[in-house]
Each structure stands twice: as structure tokens, then as C-alpha cells.
Design a protein around this motif. Structure first.
Motif, PDB file in Angstrom:
ATOM      1  N   GLU A  32       0.759  -1.124  -0.004  1.00  0.00           N
ATOM      2  CA  GLU A  32       0.030   0.095   0.010  1.00  0.00           C
ATOM      3  C   GLU A  32       0.907   1.389  -0.113  1.00  0.00           C
ATOM      4  O   GLU A  32       0.638   2.319  -0.730  1.00  0.00           O
ATOM      5  CB  GLU A  32      -0.956   0.014   1.211  1.00  0.00           C
ATOM      6  N   ALA A  33       1.924   1.391   0.833  1.00  0.00           N
ATOM      7  CA  ALA A  33       2.922   2.414   0.844  1.00  0.00           C
ATOM      8  C   ALA A  33       3.501   2.694  -0.471  1.00  0.00           C
ATOM      9  O   ALA A  33       3.780   3.730  -1.227  1.00  0.00           O
ATOM     10  CB  ALA A  33       3.894   2.156   1.737  1.00  0.00           C
ATOM     11  N   ALA A  34       3.736   1.680  -1.349  1.00  0.00           N
ATOM     12  CA  ALA A  34       4.480   1.597  -2.656  1.00  0.00           C
ATOM     13  C   ALA A  34       3.591   2.416  -3.426  1.00  0.00           C
ATOM     14  O   ALA A  34       3.666   3.357  -4.258  1.00  0.00           O
ATOM     15  CB  ALA A  34       4.933   0.222  -3.020  1.00  0.00           C
ATOM     16  N   SER A  35       2.106   1.801  -3.673  1.00  0.00           N
ATOM     17  CA  SER A  35       1.239   2.558  -4.557  1.00  0.00           C
ATOM     18  C   SER A  35       0.923   4.092  -4.144  1.00  0.00           C
ATOM     19  O   SER A  35       1.034   4.719  -5.306  1.00  0.00           O
ATOM     20  CB  SER A  35      -0.124   1.898  -4.267  1.00  0.00           C
ATOM     21  N   LYS A  36       0.887   4.529  -2.871  1.00  0.00           N
ATOM     22  CA  LYS A  36       0.378   5.808  -2.410  1.00  0.00           C
ATOM     23  C   LYS A  36       1.895   6.700  -2.972  1.00  0.00           C
ATOM     24  O   LYS A  36       1.845   7.666  -3.302  1.00  0.00           O
ATOM     25  CB  LYS A  36       0.587   6.012  -0.933  1.00  0.00           C
ATOM     26  N   TRP A  37       3.128   6.226  -2.926  1.00  0.00           N
ATOM     27  CA  TRP A  37       4.383   7.004  -3.341  1.00  0.00           C
ATOM     28  C   TRP A  37       4.258   7.118  -4.589  1.00  0.00           C
ATOM     29  O   TRP A  37       4.439   8.303  -5.174  1.00  0.00           O
ATOM     30  CB  TRP A  37       5.532   6.199  -2.676  1.00  0.00           C
ATOM     31  N   ALA A  38       3.909   6.046  -5.532  1.00  0.00           N
ATOM     32  CA  ALA A  38       4.079   6.183  -6.990  1.00  0.00           C
ATOM     33  C   ALA A  38       2.848   7.132  -7.330  1.00  0.00           C
ATOM     34  O   ALA A  38       3.095   7.914  -8.339  1.00  0.00           O
ATOM     35  CB  ALA A  38       3.800   4.655  -7.496  1.00  0.00           C
ATOM     36  N   ALA A  39       1.535   7.110  -6.667  1.00  0.00           N
ATOM     37  CA  ALA A  39       0.670   8.050  -7.013  1.00  0.00           C
ATOM     38  C   ALA A  39       1.014   9.547  -6.889  1.00  0.00           C
ATOM     39  O   ALA A  39       0.749  10.493  -7.470  1.00  0.00           O
ATOM     40  CB  ALA A  39      -0.673   7.770  -6.364  1.00  0.00           C
ATOM     41  N   SER A  40       1.678   9.781  -5.661  1.00  0.00           N
ATOM     42  CA  SER A  40       1.920  11.151  -5.412  1.00  0.00           C
ATOM     43  C   SER A  40       3.239  11.759  -6.158  1.00  0.00           C
ATOM     44  O   SER A  40       3.248  12.910  -6.398  1.00  0.00           O
ATOM     45  CB  SER A  40       2.405  11.206  -3.926  1.00  0.00           C
ATOM     46  N   ARG A  41       3.632  10.839  -6.683  1.00  0.00           N
ATOM     47  CA  ARG A  41       4.993  11.058  -7.609  1.00  0.00           C
ATOM     48  C   ARG A  41       4.476  11.083  -9.151  1.00  0.00           C
ATOM     49  O   ARG A  41       5.276  11.825  -9.978  1.00  0.00           O
ATOM     50  CB  ARG A  41       6.214  10.600  -7.361  1.00  0.00           C
ATOM     51  N   GLY A  42       3.487  10.731  -9.368  1.00  0.00           N
ATOM     52  CA  GLY A  42       3.029  10.481 -10.787  1.00  0.00           C
ATOM     53  C   GLY A  42       3.869   9.724 -11.638  1.00  0.00           C
ATOM     54  O   GLY A  42       4.160   9.893 -12.890  1.00  0.00           O
ATOM     55  N   VAL A  43       4.484   8.714 -10.889  1.00  0.00           N
ATOM     56  CA  VAL A  43       5.289   7.671 -11.684  1.00  0.00           C
ATOM     57  C   VAL A  43       4.426   6.497 -11.855  1.00  0.00           C
ATOM     58  O   VAL A  43       3.686   5.946 -10.706  1.00  0.00           O
ATOM     59  CB  VAL A  43       6.588   7.395 -10.803  1.00  0.00           C
ATOM     60  N   GLU A  44       4.652   5.739 -12.919  1.00  0.00           N
ATOM     61  CA  GLU A  44       3.924   4.485 -13.054  1.00  0.00           C
ATOM     62  C   GLU A  44       4.412   3.257 -12.103  1.00  0.00           C
ATOM     63  O   GLU A  44       5.595   3.040 -12.067  1.00  0.00           O
ATOM     64  CB  GLU A  44       4.131   4.035 -14.738  1.00  0.00           C
ATOM     65  N   LEU A  45       3.772   2.665 -11.411  1.00  0.00           N
ATOM     66  CA  LEU A  45       4.238   1.642 -10.676  1.00  0.00           C
ATOM     67  C   LEU A  45       3.848   0.218 -11.400  1.00  0.00           C
ATOM     68  O   LEU A  45       2.863  -0.204 -11.882  1.00  0.00           O
ATOM     69  CB  LEU A  45       3.370   1.511  -9.380  1.00  0.00           C
ATOM     70  N   ASP A  46       4.779  -0.311 -11.683  1.00  0.00           N
ATOM     71  CA  ASP A  46       4.868  -1.562 -12.487  1.00  0.00           C
ATOM     72  C   ASP A  46       4.426  -2.738 -11.756  1.00  0.00           C
ATOM     73  O   ASP A  46       4.419  -2.753 -10.589  1.00  0.00           O
ATOM     74  CB  ASP A  46       6.552  -2.083 -12.882  1.00  0.00           C
ATOM     75  N   ASN A  47       3.335  -3.543 -12.736  1.00  0.00           N
ATOM     76  CA  ASN A  47       2.546  -4.626 -11.868  1.00  0.00           C
ATOM     77  C   ASN A  47       3.611  -5.853 -11.636  1.00  0.00           C
ATOM     78  O   ASN A  47       3.146  -6.894 -11.239  1.00  0.00           O
ATOM     79  CB  ASN A  47       1.432  -4.764 -12.682  1.00  0.00           C
ATOM     80  N   SER A  48       4.772  -5.857 -11.912  1.00  0.00           N
ATOM     81  CA  SER A  48       5.631  -6.932 -11.677  1.00  0.00           C
ATOM     82  C   SER A  48       5.792  -6.875 -10.322  1.00  0.00           C
ATOM     83  O   SER A  48       5.932  -6.055  -9.532  1.00  0.00           O
ATOM     84  CB  SER A  48       7.086  -6.596 -12.574  1.00  0.00           C
ATOM     85  N   SER A  49       5.956  -8.202  -9.826  1.00  0.00           N
ATOM     86  CA  SER A  49       5.761  -8.387  -8.418  1.00  0.00           C
ATOM     87  C   SER A  49       7.261  -9.078  -7.945  1.00  0.00           C
ATOM     88  O   SER A  49       7.647  -9.853  -8.412  1.00  0.00           O
ATOM     89  CB  SER A  49       4.863  -9.471  -7.720  1.00  0.00           C
ATOM     90  N   TYR A  50       8.013  -8.292  -7.255  1.00  0.00           N
ATOM     91  CA  TYR A  50       9.270  -8.672  -6.760  1.00  0.00           C
ATOM     92  C   TYR A  50       8.936  -8.699  -5.116  1.00  0.00           C
ATOM     93  O   TYR A  50       9.230  -7.821  -4.479  1.00  0.00           O
ATOM     94  CB  TYR A  50      10.216  -7.810  -7.026  1.00  0.00           C
ATOM     95  N   GLN A  51       8.749  -9.923  -4.847  1.00  0.00           N
ATOM     96  CA  GLN A  51       8.426 -10.377  -3.418  1.00  0.00           C
ATOM     97  C   GLN A  51       9.453 -11.389  -2.635  1.00  0.00           C
ATOM     98  O   GLN A  51       9.355 -12.579  -3.510  1.00  0.00           O
ATOM     99  CB  GLN A  51       6.976 -10.780  -3.084  1.00  0.00           C
ATOM    100  N   ASP A  52       9.899 -11.318  -1.561  1.00  0.00           N
ATOM    101  CA  ASP A  52      10.716 -12.517  -0.872  1.00  0.00           C
ATOM    102  C   ASP A  52       9.950 -12.733   0.439  1.00  0.00           C
ATOM    103  O   ASP A  52      10.313 -12.024   1.214  1.00  0.00           O
ATOM    104  CB  ASP A  52      12.151 -12.071  -0.796  1.00  0.00           C
ATOM    105  N   LEU A  53       8.795 -13.478   0.295  1.00  0.00           N
ATOM    106  CA  LEU A  53       8.035 -13.738   1.575  1.00  0.00           C
ATOM    107  C   LEU A  53       8.794 -14.705   2.378  1.00  0.00           C
ATOM    108  O   LEU A  53       8.735 -16.049   1.830  1.00  0.00           O
ATOM    109  CB  LEU A  53       6.608 -13.868   0.864  1.00  0.00           C
ATOM    110  N   GLY A  54       8.976 -14.542   3.675  1.00  0.00           N
ATOM    111  CA  GLY A  54       9.568 -15.450   4.349  1.00  0.00           C
ATOM    112  C   GLY A  54      10.986 -15.772   4.223  1.00  0.00           C
ATOM    113  O   GLY A  54      11.294 -16.882   4.595  1.00  0.00           O
TER     114      GLY A  54
END
Length: 520
Positions: A32-54
Motif C-alpha cells: 500500500e505504501a508503494a502505491s501511495k508513493w507512486a501516485a503522489s509522484r506521478g510515476v507508473e508503478l509496474d505490476n511486476s511483483s518482486y517479493q521475498d516472502l518469508g
């Protein structure tokens, strides 16, 4: 492979190290924090998921083999453009390794043209910032020192806790954890380990059969055909007895009540388990020491590890990939005939007598089809990660094909003497429709061509390169295939190999023989 010109985007990297964090709020908070930052800066947030869960960042494994490593390789390969942003919650999400290594990792990412943004404090780290603002480098180093110290303290406390448990196990025979062998159970108050009598009798029978001369395969087949229930619960419960599990039971000192604890250390980024002093009497014994020694000898297990062929290497292109079309079980390679014999693929469930159809598929026909025709097919039919985009692309491709056929028919009529104005107007309309269809198809291909797809293309390139080398080893081809595909259904009923991509639910089919006409 198609190439695209990338523009800078924002990419979110999410990491946490424990399953409890996944069940909690960590994932939602970071995304959620990533989405808010991208929206506030007018930068496209790529939908590629880079997640290291656990995955822990204490030893830096996430930067090498995790999705952070995948992100860095995408930057190196030009998939992710210079000037893009990597969004993380805090710097400790990148690394909890030694401070100098953690700061070096930050520098390497920035030097590759990426700006690292920490969402918690809204700081940005780029080459210019690190060069011109000494406090930024100082803050990064201090953050790395704190994160590493926290991980060291946590690691030490965990080791001390396990040390106390091992001491209690040795002196008081108190259970260390709730995990016990499959033929045992832990009392409700976790103070006592008890035998499960029906399973213990199966363990005793396995030893009796082995002493009588039965091999591990024969014992597994015997138990399966008699309908003896396998051990385990839920997804961990196998439908058939496996030779490997029989071997595990025969060589497990827990059957005589002995626990062999282990310590863990990291060597070259990999965890290595070292056996410690055995704790005798920790478990209730299922068999006597005399019975154990008749199988394993006084010095310990005498069962040698099973190798794949004489070289100890993978000998099949589809090792760990070949899947039965009837029951979905793994298919294994067997040799029939004298000497080395003719290699076939058979269902492991059928081979162990668990009820599936025993159907032999010749390996040479399967592997010839893969080596001769697979690379071109994979390149032309690689699906998009999103099945809706695949469907849209197929529909537009069909429209393009139908329009081309309509134009060909109109041209045939004109060549046969058709000169009416209506005929030429229809041709003009169809030509305009063809331009529109091709433009729509190009846009669909562009939407499909995201970063995840381009990462798949890089993996596919290694498959193609391996298949196009006549002398490439089966092990190398198999490794490349396993990185790209999750399984390959050897469908002898239809004569197709169904390759299932890791990034998509749509399989790619390759003809390898006549339906139900393969040699037995």
C-alpha cells in the motif's frame, strides 16, 4: 525474441522473514505504501511483483537467489530502464548482512541507474545523493549496523534457546519440539513422546522384510498393493509407498530411540547441517538395537545413496517434469531389456502397483521431438502471464487471419474479371480493417510484453540455446527446462507433450508420437 524500449518506472520490493509476518499486516502495509508513493509522484508503478516472502536478509541470500536478485538481473539485462525506482519500506528490507556488504549492495543498485526509495522516511538514494550528501551514506551505514546487530542478537538468542532444549533433551529426555517421527505422537501436554501402535507395527514389518532379504522397491510395492496406509497427514500424505521412504525408515536411528540433533552454519551462502552427539533414549524404541544392527551394522547405516545413472547426473531431459496424463503422478525412467536396455517413461504410481495404468512411453521418441522441434515452438507460443491477454491476442489474431482471407477472395474475384465498383469498395474496406486489426494486435502484444514476460524470455533463451547445441548434456537441458516449465504431461493418449509454463496456466503442446500407437 521481441525487444521493447523501456521507460523508467517504479518497482516495489517486499520482503519479510517469518510466516507470522505474512499472516499479519506486513505485506499489505508495504504494498500500500508503494502505491501511495507512486501516485503522489506521478510515476507508473509496474505490476511486476518482486517479493521475498518469508526470506531472511541476514546472510544476503535474497540479493543473490531471491527476487531481489531477479530484479538486479533484470536491470543488468536492460529489462528495467535506467532512472527507474526501487521502492522498499526500510533499508533493512534490502539487507541485514554485515554493514559494509549492506552498504555495498545499496551502492551497486544505485550505480546500475536505479534510485532506491525508503517509504517509511521518504528518503531517496541515488548515485548523486550518495556522492554529494555524506549524511546519506552515514545514515545508510548506521541503519545497516542496527539491522545487522538486531539479526545477530536474534540469531544468538535462537541458538541459546536451542542449546537449552538440546541439554534438556539429553539430561531429562524432555521433548525439544512438537515434531516427531511419523510413527510417533506427542502427548497433549507436550511432556511425553508415544508410539502410534499401528504405524509402529508397519515399521517393524519393514525391518522384518528387509532382514528376510526383500529390497526397498519390493517392500514399497508390497505395502502399496496390500493397501497399507502411508504415513503423513493432508498434503504431506503420499498415495503410495516410495522406495526412498522405506530407505529413510531403515536408516533412521529414531527407530531405536536415538535422536541425532544438528547445528546449522552458513557456508558460501548455503545452510549446512552438522550432526551433534546422539541422544539415546530420547524416543520410545520401535525395534531392538539387535534388529537395527542387522540392517545397518554396528557403525551405522550401510545403505548407499542412489545415483542417477553411472555418472551420477540427470540422464533424462524431463527429469522431475514428466507427468502421467491419467493420475498426475510423476513419470520415471526405466530400462527394459538386456544390458542398458531401452529407456521408457512409466507412471510411478503404476510402477508401485497403486492402481494407475502401466503404460510405457519410449524416451527416444519424446526426446527427439524436444530436441528437433521444441525451441521454435516455445518461442512462437510463449503465453502471457495474464490469460485474459492471451485470449484477447488470439481473438485479434483470428480477426487478422479472417480479414486476410476475405481480401484474398476479393482479389481472386477481381482477377477473374470482376470490375464492379462495389467489389473494389469492399476490397478497400477490408484493407482498412486489416490495418486496424494489425494495429490492435500490436497494442495487445505491447501490453503482453511486460517485465515478467521479458524475464521469462531470458529463461526461455537458455532453453533454446541448450536445445540448439547438438552435444548439450541432458542435465543442462533439463535444468533450463525446469526453470521455465512446472511440468510436462506426457499424454500418450493424444500423442502430445503438454509443457506447462511457470508464469501461465496455458500449456504449449508438442507432437511426439501417434495417439495410443507408441511401442510397448
Amino acid at each position: 525474441m521481441p525487444k521493447t524500449t523501456n521507460s523508467p518506472k517504479a518497482y516495489s520490493y517486499v520482503r519479510f522473514s517469518t510466516p507470522d509476518q505474512q499472516r499479519g499486516d506486513s505485506l499489505r502495509r508495504q504494498t500500500e505504501a508503494a502505491s501511495k508513493w507512486a501516485a503522489s509522484r506521478g510515476v507508473e508503478l509496474d505490476n511486476s511483483s518482486y517479493q521475498d516472502l518469508g526470506i531472511s536478509a541476514f546472510r544476503g541470500a535474497n540479493a543473490e537467489t531471491g527476487m531481489l536478485g531477479e530484479f538486479r538481473r533484470a536491470v543488468e539485462d536492460g529489462i528495467i530502464a535506467n532512472g527507474s525506482y526501487l521502492l522498499i519500506e526500510n533499508l533493512d528490507r534490502l539487507s541485514r548482512d554485515k554493514p559494509r556488504k549492506a552498504v555495498r549492495l545499496l551502492e551497486e543498485i544505485c550505480e546500475s541507474g536505479i534510485t532506491v526509495v525508503t517509504l517509511a522516511d521518504q528518503k531517496e538514494y541515488s548515485v548523486a545523493v550518495l556522492d554529494e550528501d555524506p549524511m546519506a551514506m552515514m545514515w545508510a551505514l548506521m541503519t545497516a549496523m542496527r539491522a545487522n546487530e538486531e539479526s545477530i542478537t536474534k540469531s544468538r538468542r535462537v541458538r541459546e534457546a536451542w542449546g537449552r532444549l538440546k541439554t534438556q533433551a539429553a539430561t531429562h529426555k524432555r521433548p525439544m519440539t512438537k515434531r516427531v517421527p511419523a510413527w510417533m505422537t506427542l502427548s497433549d501436554d507436550r511432556s511425553e513422546i508415544k508410539l502410534i501402535e499401528d504405524r509402529t507395527e508397519v515399521v517393524r514389518r519393514i525391518f522384518r522384510e528387509a532382514i528376510a532379504g526383500a529390497g526397498q522397491h519390493r517392500i514399497a510395492h508390497m505395502l502399496t498393493t496390500e493397501g497399507v496406509q502411508t504415513f503423513g497427514e493432508g498434503k504431506r500424505k503420499s498415495s503410495v509407498w516410495q522406495r526412498s521412504y522405506i530407505k529413510k525408515i531403515l536408516s533412521n536411528p529414531a527407530v531405536i530411540g536415538t535422536l541425532v540433533p544438528h547445528s546449522t552454519r552458513v557456508v558460501n551462502g548455503k545452510r549446512v547441517r552438522d550432526p551433534l552427539s546422539p541422544v539415546k533414549g530420547y524416543y520410545p524404541a520401535a525395534i531392538s538395537v539387535e534388529v537395527w544392527e542387522r540392517i545397518n551394522g554396528v557403525g551405522g547405516p550401510a545403505v548407499s545413496p542412489r545415483m542417477r545413472g553411472k555418472t551420477g547426473e540427470v540422464s533424462s531431459l524431463l527429469a522431475s517434469l514428466a507427468t502421467c496424463p491419467l493420475c498426475g503422478s510423476t513419470m520415471t525412467r526405466v530400462n527394459k531389456g538386456r544390458g542398458n536396455g531401452v529407456p521408457y517413461l512409466v507412471c510411478t504410481k503404476a510402477k508401485s502397483g497403486a492402481g494407475c495404468r502401466y503404460r510405457q512411453v519410449r524416451v527416444d521418441g519424446v526426446e527427439d521431438a524436444i530436441r528437433e522441434r521444441a525451441s521454435e515452438l516455445f518461442v512462437s507460443e510463449m503465453p502471457a502471464p495474464d490469460e485474459a491477454l492471451n485470449i484477447e491476442r488470439d481473438k485479434l489474431a483470428m480477426q487478422e487471419h479472417a480479414t486476410l482471407e476475405s481480401i484474398d477472395r476479393l482479389l481472386d474475384e477481381i482477377e477473374r474479371g470482376g470490375t464492379s465498383r462495389a467489389l473494389r469498395e469492399r476490397l478497400s474496406l477490408q484493407e482498412g480493417a486489416l490495418v486496424e486489426a494489425r494495429a490492435a494486435l500490436a497494442k495487445a502484444e505491447e501490453r503482453i510484453g511486460g517485465d515478467i514476460r521479458r524475464s521469462v524470455e531470458l529463461r526461455l533463451r537458455s532453453v533454446v540455446e541448450a536445445l540448439e547445441k547438438p552435444d548439450e548434456s541432458p542435465a543442462t537441458i533439463n535444468q533450463a527446462l525446469r526453470q521455465t516449465f512446472s511440468k510436462c504431461v506426457v499424454n500418450y493418449r493424444t500423442g502430445y507433450l503438454e509443457f506447462h509454463w511457470r508464469h501461465s496456466e496455458r500449456p504449449t503442446e508438442l507432437v511426439f508420437g501417434w495417439p495410443e500407437e507408441l511401442d510397448d
